[in-house]
Design a protein around this motif. Structure first.
Motif, PDB file in Angstrom:
ATOM      1  N   ASN A 138       0.811  -1.212   0.000  1.00 41.83           N
ATOM      2  CA  ASN A 138       0.000   0.000   0.000  1.00 41.83           C
ATOM      3  C   ASN A 138       0.851   1.271   0.000  1.00 41.83           C
ATOM      4  OD1 ASN A 138      -2.592  -1.387   0.248  1.00 41.83           O
ATOM      5  ND2 ASN A 138      -1.895  -1.944   2.303  1.00 41.83           N
ATOM      6  N   SER A 139       2.166   1.122  -0.163  1.00 44.72           N
ATOM      7  CA  SER A 139       3.027   2.302  -0.147  1.00 44.72           C
ATOM      8  C   SER A 139       2.770   3.167  -1.371  1.00 44.72           C
ATOM      9  CB  SER A 139       4.497   1.882  -0.113  1.00 44.72           C
ATOM     10  OG  SER A 139       4.826   1.145  -1.275  1.00 44.72           O
ATOM     11  N   ASP A 140       3.029   4.454  -1.240  1.00 50.52           N
ATOM     12  CA  ASP A 140       2.792   5.385  -2.342  1.00 50.52           C
ATOM     13  C   ASP A 140       3.653   5.033  -3.551  1.00 50.52           C
ATOM     14  OD1 ASP A 140       0.982   6.738  -0.799  1.00 50.52           O
ATOM     15  OD2 ASP A 140       2.417   8.258  -0.103  1.00 50.52           O
ATOM     16  N   GLU A 141       4.923   4.634  -3.289  1.00 47.63           N
ATOM     17  CA  GLU A 141       5.825   4.306  -4.391  1.00 47.63           C
ATOM     18  C   GLU A 141       5.286   3.139  -5.218  1.00 47.63           C
ATOM     19  OE1 GLU A 141       6.608   4.567  -1.285  1.00 47.63           O
ATOM     20  OE2 GLU A 141       8.333   5.887  -0.970  1.00 47.63           O
ATOM     21  N   LEU A 142       4.816   2.102  -4.526  1.00 48.46           N
ATOM     22  CA  LEU A 142       4.306   0.934  -5.230  1.00 48.46           C
ATOM     23  C   LEU A 142       3.000   1.262  -5.954  1.00 48.46           C
ATOM     24  CD1 LEU A 142       4.854  -2.076  -5.752  1.00 48.46           C
ATOM     25  CD2 LEU A 142       3.355  -2.589  -3.825  1.00 48.46           C
ATOM     26  N   LYS A 143       2.136   2.037  -5.323  1.00 48.16           N
ATOM     27  CA  LYS A 143       0.863   2.403  -5.956  1.00 48.16           C
ATOM     28  C   LYS A 143       1.091   3.171  -7.250  1.00 48.16           C
ATOM     29  CE  LYS A 143      -2.216   2.421  -1.929  1.00 48.16           C
ATOM     30  NZ  LYS A 143      -3.061   3.259  -1.048  1.00 48.16           N
ATOM     31  N   ARG A 144       2.109   4.064  -7.240  1.00 50.90           N
ATOM     32  CA  ARG A 144       2.407   4.815  -8.465  1.00 50.90           C
ATOM     33  C   ARG A 144       2.861   3.867  -9.581  1.00 50.90           C
ATOM     34  NH1 ARG A 144       4.081   9.075  -4.950  1.00 50.90           N
ATOM     35  NH2 ARG A 144       6.141   8.148  -4.676  1.00 50.90           N
ATOM     36  N   LYS A 179      -2.096   1.597 -16.709  1.00 50.18           N
ATOM     37  CA  LYS A 179      -2.322   2.450 -17.879  1.00 50.18           C
ATOM     38  C   LYS A 179      -1.606   1.893 -19.108  1.00 50.18           C
ATOM     39  CE  LYS A 179      -3.019   6.770 -15.295  1.00 50.18           C
ATOM     40  NZ  LYS A 179      -2.469   8.118 -14.991  1.00 50.18           N
ATOM     41  N   SER A 180      -0.368   1.434 -18.927  1.00 48.34           N
ATOM     42  CA  SER A 180       0.391   0.903 -20.062  1.00 48.34           C
ATOM     43  C   SER A 180      -0.232  -0.382 -20.591  1.00 48.34           C
ATOM     44  CB  SER A 180       1.841   0.652 -19.661  1.00 48.34           C
ATOM     45  OG  SER A 180       1.937  -0.399 -18.721  1.00 48.34           O
ATOM     46  N   ALA A 181      -0.923  -1.139 -19.722  1.00 46.29           N
ATOM     47  CA  ALA A 181      -1.527  -2.406 -20.143  1.00 46.29           C
ATOM     48  C   ALA A 181      -2.636  -2.191 -21.162  1.00 46.29           C
ATOM     49  CB  ALA A 181      -2.085  -3.153 -18.930  1.00 46.29           C
ATOM     50  N   ARG A 182      -3.224  -1.003 -21.177  1.00 48.86           N
ATOM     51  CA  ARG A 182      -4.337  -0.734 -22.103  1.00 48.86           C
ATOM     52  C   ARG A 182      -3.872  -0.514 -23.533  1.00 48.86           C
ATOM     53  NH1 ARG A 182      -6.227   3.883 -17.978  1.00 48.86           N
ATOM     54  NH2 ARG A 182      -6.689   2.546 -16.190  1.00 48.86           N
ATOM     55  N   SER A 183      -2.581  -0.342 -23.740  1.00 50.06           N
ATOM     56  CA  SER A 183      -2.048  -0.134 -25.079  1.00 50.06           C
ATOM     57  C   SER A 183      -1.116  -1.278 -25.438  1.00 50.06           C
ATOM     58  CB  SER A 183      -1.287   1.194 -25.144  1.00 50.06           C
ATOM     59  OG  SER A 183      -0.112   1.122 -24.346  1.00 50.06           O
ATOM     60  N   ASN A 184      -0.553  -1.213 -26.637  1.00 49.05           N
ATOM     61  CA  ASN A 184       0.399  -2.232 -27.082  1.00 49.05           C
ATOM     62  C   ASN A 184       1.831  -1.746 -27.006  1.00 49.05           C
ATOM     63  OD1 ASN A 184      -1.369  -4.384 -27.735  1.00 49.05           O
ATOM     64  ND2 ASN A 184      -1.983  -3.318 -29.600  1.00 49.05           N
ATOM     65  N   THR A 185       2.063  -0.637 -26.320  1.00 49.53           N
ATOM     66  CA  THR A 185       3.387  -0.028 -26.289  1.00 49.53           C
ATOM     67  C   THR A 185       4.384  -0.887 -25.514  1.00 49.53           C
ATOM     68  OG1 THR A 185       4.529   2.061 -25.892  1.00 49.53           O
ATOM     69  CG2 THR A 185       3.049   1.305 -24.172  1.00 49.53           C
ATOM     70  N   THR A 186       5.657  -0.701 -25.846  1.00 53.60           N
ATOM     71  CA  THR A 186       6.730  -1.431 -25.174  1.00 53.60           C
ATOM     72  C   THR A 186       6.947  -0.872 -23.765  1.00 53.60           C
ATOM     73  OG1 THR A 186       7.800  -1.790 -27.301  1.00 53.60           O
ATOM     74  CG2 THR A 186       9.131  -2.137 -25.344  1.00 53.60           C
ATOM     75  N   VAL A 187       7.183  -1.766 -22.808  1.00 58.96           N
ATOM     76  CA  VAL A 187       7.379  -1.370 -21.408  1.00 58.96           C
ATOM     77  C   VAL A 187       8.756  -1.854 -20.949  1.00 58.96           C
ATOM     78  CG1 VAL A 187       6.549  -1.614 -19.043  1.00 58.96           C
ATOM     79  CG2 VAL A 187       4.913  -1.469 -20.927  1.00 58.96           C
ATOM     80  N   ILE A 217       9.105   1.882 -15.979  1.00 58.65           N
ATOM     81  CA  ILE A 217       8.553   1.691 -14.634  1.00 58.65           C
ATOM     82  C   ILE A 217       9.675   1.201 -13.733  1.00 58.65           C
ATOM     83  CG2 ILE A 217       6.848   0.491 -13.228  1.00 58.65           C
ATOM     84  CD1 ILE A 217       5.149   0.134 -15.739  1.00 58.65           C
ATOM     85  N   THR A 218      10.039   2.014 -12.750  1.00 58.94           N
ATOM     86  CA  THR A 218      11.081   1.633 -11.802  1.00 58.94           C
ATOM     87  C   THR A 218      10.422   1.136 -10.524  1.00 58.94           C
ATOM     88  OG1 THR A 218      12.594   3.287 -12.718  1.00 58.94           O
ATOM     89  CG2 THR A 218      13.111   2.411 -10.536  1.00 58.94           C
ATOM     90  N   ILE A 219      10.543  -0.137 -10.266  1.00 60.05           N
ATOM     91  CA  ILE A 219       9.880  -0.760  -9.119  1.00 60.05           C
ATOM     92  C   ILE A 219      10.729  -0.518  -7.878  1.00 60.05           C
ATOM     93  CG2 ILE A 219       8.969  -2.925  -8.199  1.00 60.05           C
ATOM     94  CD1 ILE A 219       8.821  -3.895 -11.122  1.00 60.05           C
ATOM     95  N   PRO A 220      10.136   0.045  -6.828  1.00 64.80           N
ATOM     96  CA  PRO A 220      10.925   0.429  -5.647  1.00 64.80           C
ATOM     97  C   PRO A 220      11.424  -0.783  -4.878  1.00 64.80           C
ATOM     98  CG  PRO A 220       8.599   0.709  -5.200  1.00 64.80           C
ATOM     99  CD  PRO A 220       8.712   0.374  -6.662  1.00 64.80           C
ATOM    100  N   PRO A 221      12.626  -0.680  -4.283  1.00 62.26           N
ATOM    101  CA  PRO A 221      13.129  -1.769  -3.436  1.00 62.26           C
ATOM    102  C   PRO A 221      12.356  -1.832  -2.129  1.00 62.26           C
ATOM    103  CG  PRO A 221      14.629   0.095  -3.357  1.00 62.26           C
ATOM    104  CD  PRO A 221      13.597   0.432  -4.399  1.00 62.26           C
ATOM    105  N   LEU A 222      12.454  -2.944  -1.451  1.00 64.40           N
ATOM    106  CA  LEU A 222      11.695  -3.158  -0.222  1.00 64.40           C
ATOM    107  C   LEU A 222      12.130  -2.190   0.881  1.00 64.40           C
ATOM    108  CD1 LEU A 222       9.615  -4.773   1.356  1.00 64.40           C
ATOM    109  CD2 LEU A 222      11.389  -6.496   1.817  1.00 64.40           C
TER     110      LEU A 222
END
Length: 569
Positions: free
Chosen positions: A261-267, A274-282, A424-429
């Protein structure tokens, strides 16, 4: 044809997906769906289709002639209760298994239609030849005769099929083949039940080295060779489909599986959705163990491609010499040992998603070939000259600093910009430790099932110990530590003693002796240490100011006044 009667437990996203896919299969009858939420998408869709809905899944279990019940809630208690009350004539299937089967069926529909077309062509060939043909299984039961058989013998197809060759023509070539398993040439005899005298050639039908039956040709054996060639082509198509089906996978996780539930993870989750709705590269960035693969699965599961393949390639785990053939496949004869063509990962992922894990470990030559695929969506197999076009969505991930690799000449800048459409930079624990409670609760529940334990939670002292550790291995390391603790403990509560025994190799930072220094130097050292720990971003500085118990504005002012120092932190 009897329809397969299916009921669905759970009308959420999983149940809705299963409902939608089953509606496209004409051999399936959906007899009911249940969910406690009347507004669940699966319930709403079922009502629109005129399918029976209920809040109590027990009502589904009592439906007559129910063949399959698909459980999509994922709740162990629901699954257990269904297993206790389900009829012995009814099969229970979990949603992931159902989704995988349905996805494969839909994906391969066109290829299976191709096999049907080949069979139709083969039947037409058999009926067009002038020689009479008769086929029987290993027990002698006659299964097929062509039009020429009826013309030559005067025996209709209706009267011949279903008879046994050992009774109808016990002295014929076909009966001899079934008895001996050996070829028969130029056998002169009369067809049983007919006055037609024929010269027969007969041969066994072998599948994977096992005799399954036999075929006889009246007069000439030449056309049989053509028939066998057609059968060989059909077998090649089936083998190719079997190889392909064996490698096709789908995603296993959704955004609901990403805990925190952290703000970093929620972002991060918000951007990924949002990216899942398109076919763009991630491009997924983050330290090892932060959950990059979990995000890739979730993006695919929420995309328009979710019903199509999800293919994972670990670029670091495959030798460089084999990586190109893994990506693009190879043609028959491309190298020694290539006795048949192989389908590559990109071809397998057609219409779906390919996940390129550890992309930073790919060599420069293959990077150039990958860039072409991303730009043109076409490639050639290794050793082949046929251009293959694909429609693939690419998700890449790495724990390495690609910008630094570009500066070192180890990663192509043009490929980086092609991959880095959505970053998308996934935050460390260590920067989202407020997520520890929910992660711990989930791990304990999962490991209780896996290990057969009854652990109820973590003591306050043990929890504080977990909070004080920086977790360089992130969530993966947390799961490893908790599992090792639970394997060796007998108590119902994880305590500090249990945890200490398994974390001896992870030295929690302690206060160390330092020389006497001024208050200003101490303040500067603490500020530098706080920023180093929480990061130099705006959010990191906000967390650093909270840890130091000063305002964010005060922290900025002190950072501006700081001078270079040799004090180590």
């Amino acid at each position: 044809m009897k329809l397969v009667r299916v009921a669905i437990v759970g009308g959420g996203r999983g149940g809705y997906s299963v409902l939608r896919m089953l509606k496209e299969i004409k051999e399936v009858e959906i007899v009911g769906i249940s969910d406690v939420e009347p507004e669940a998408p699966g319930i709403v869709a079922a009502q629109e289709e005129g399918i029976s809905v209920t809040r109590d899944f027990n009502e589904l279990l009592s439906l007559p002639d129910l063949d399959v019940i698909i459980e999509t809630t994922g709740l162990p208690e629901v699954r257990d209760k269904i297993q206790q009350n389900i009829s012995s004539k009814t099969a229970l299937m979990e949603a992931k298994a159902a989704n995988l089967i349905i996805t494969i069926l839909k994906e391969k529909k066109e290829e299976l239609l191709e096999i049907k077309r080949v069979k139709s062509q083969l039947s037409a060939i058999l009926d067009s030849v002038q020689e009479a043909i008769e086929v029987a299984d290993i027990n002698g039961n006659i299964q097929y005769v062509n039009n020429a058989f009826s013309r030559v013998t005067g025996i209709s197809e209706k009267d011949r099929i279903g008879q046994n060759i050992f009774e109808a023509s016990p002295d014929g070539a076909l009966a001899s083949v079934l008895k001996t398993g050996k070829l028969v040439f130029g056998h002169r005899t009369k067809v049983g039940g007919s006055n037609a005298e024929v010269v027969s050639n007969a041969a066994p039908i072998n599948v994977d080295g096992i005799m399954e039956g036999g075929v006889v040709v009246f007069q000439h054996f030449t056309d049989v060779m053509n028939i066998m060639e057609e059968l060989k082509k059909s077998t090649t198509i089936i083998e190719s489909l079997t190889d392909k089906l064996g490698q096709v996978t789908t995603s296993k996780y959704t955004f609901d599986d990403i805990l925190g539930n952290s703000d970093e993870l929620k972002r991060c989750i918000n951007l990924a959705e949002k990216s899942a709705r398109s076919n763009t590269t991630v491009l997924l960035l983050g330290e090892s163990g932060t959950g990059k693969e979990l995000f890739a699965h979730a993006i695919h599961s929420s995309s328009m491609r979710r019903e199509n393949p999800f293919i994972k390639v670990n670029c670091a785990a495959i030798p460089e010499t084999l990586l190109e053939s893994e990506f693009f496949g190879y043609a028959k004869g491309a190298f020694t040992g290539a006795v048949k063509s192989k389908i590559g990962k990109f071809e397998l992922a057609h219409s779906g998603t390919i996940f390129l894990d550890e992309i930073g470990d790919m060599n420069l030559i293959l990077q150039g070939k990958l860039l072409r695929v991303l730009q043109e969506m076409e490639f050639e197999r290794v050793g082949g000259n046929q251009t293959i076009k694909v429609d693939v969505r690419v998700i890449a991930a790495t724990n390495r600093n690609l910008r630094e690799l570009i500066r070192q000449g180890k990663f192509r800048e043009d490929l980086f910009y092609r991959l880095n459409v959505v970053e998308i930079t996934i935050p460390p624990l260590r920067v989202r430790k407020e997520d520890l409670p929910v992660l711990l609760d989930n791990l304990i529940v999962k490991l209780n099932r896996k290990l057969g334990k009854k652990v109820r939670g973590v003591s306050k002292e043990a929890e504080e110990m977990l909070y004080n550790f920086d977790w360089p291995g992130n969530v993966r390391e947390l799961e490893n530590v908790i599992e090792r603790v639970m394997v060796t403990m007998d108590e119902e509560i994880i305590n500090k003693k249990n945890l200490s025994q398994q974390m001896n190799q992870f030295r929690i930072s302690h206060d160390r002796d330092i020389e006497l220094i001024t208050i200003d130097q101490m303040e500067e050292m603490l500020i530098r240490k706080a920023v180093a720990k929480f990061g130099n971003t705006v959010e990191g500085k906000r967390r650093a100011s909270q840890a130091l118990n000063i305002s964010l504005a005060t922290l900025y002012n002190k950072l501006k006044r700081q001078k270079p120092t040799n004090i180590k932190i």
